[in-house]
Write an enzyme that holds these catalytic residues in place. Structure first.
Site: not given
Ligand code: PGA
Length: 260
Positions: A98, A176, A9, A170, A216, A100, A11
């Site tokens: 996701h 991250g 991914n 996740e 991560s 985000e 991003k």
């Protein structure tokens, strides 16, 4: 043992030239492999065609994915990209839900479900993300949060639809941040998610459904994470932007499958 899946991914990273370089570099490094692992690259939407061009070559070792799709079918939705458009470009996978997108773009479970149905209607595999925040984990609510995310989306699907969906757990606190869930934490939650699928769709569906870990995941910890019995692969953010690291993660997936 079923094969593993490793999804990159990207991003919102890389300019066009960098994106070309990253794809070529991954392609070159994969040249000598005969992979059992399925590899998916999810670049920013604007580079989707770049990836589908490469993925459609006969000897390609990866599939093309994207990071988002419109919840709407087609028409006057400025700036949006429909599942039908993605299908017409041979995009095979799409990340939805996701954290985000949930946080910055208001993607609720209801919207995630709409997107999922659009993708399924166009034969694109939805990779549905779920996971809890740090506060929710500290409060001991992580299982409830994930259960609700699954119940409000996947539980409404028919078995035929569910067969074509993948799940990525996740934990938000691990995305991250460099703070990975321990292999035991990942295994515990993935086993729980699998039990939820079993409860609704039966044992065979639970066994067959791909459930990935993300957050991560990197070249150093991938082997241990992928060795957990319920971890079917990884959704990789930061490390998917570094070809050497990404290849090491794919190698970890290969090692686990070959050793079993
Ligand atoms: P990360 O991101 O690997 O950089 O933590 C994973 C993801 O958000 O998909």
């Amino acid at each position: 043992m079923k094969s593993k899946i490793v999804i990159g991914n990207w991003k919102m990273n890389k300019d066009f030239e960098e994106a070309e370089d990253l794809i070529s570099s991954i392609e070159e490094k994969l040249e000598n492999y005969n992979l059992a692992t399925e590899v998916v690259l999810c670049p920013p939407m604007v580079y989707a065609e770049l990836v589908t061009d490469h993925a459609s070559q006969d000897d390609s070792q990866f599939y093309a994915g994207v990071q988002n799709v419109s919840e709407y079918e087609n028409g006057a939705y400025t700036g949006e990209v429909s599942a039908e458009m993605l299908a017409s470009m041979d995009v095979s996978f799409c990340i939805i839900g996701h954290s985000e997108r949930r946080k910055y773009f208001g993607e609720t479970n209801a919207i995630v479900l709409k997107k999922m149905l659009r993708l399924l209607a166009n034969d694109i595999v939805p990779v549905m993300c779920c996971g809890e925040s740090l506060d929710e984990r500290k409060a001991g609510k992580h299982f409830d949060v994930v259960r609700q995310q699954i119940e409000e989306t996947l539980y409404t699907l028919t078995p035929e639809q569910m067969e074509n969906v993948m799940i990525a757990y996740e934990p938000i606190w691990a995305i991250g941040t460099g703070e990975t869930a321990t292999p035991a934490q990942a295994q515990e939650m993935l086993a729980y998610i699998r039990s939820l699928i079993e409860k609704k769709f039966g044992t065979q569906m639970a066994v067959d459904t791909y459930i990935l870990y993300g957050g991560s995941c990197n070249a150093k910890n991938a082997l241990e994470l992928f060795s957990q019995p319920d971890v079917d692969g990884g959704l990789i953010g930061g490390a998917s932007l570094k070809p050497d690291d990404f290849i090491k993660i794919i190698e970890a997936a290969e090692t686990v499958v070959k050793d079993n």
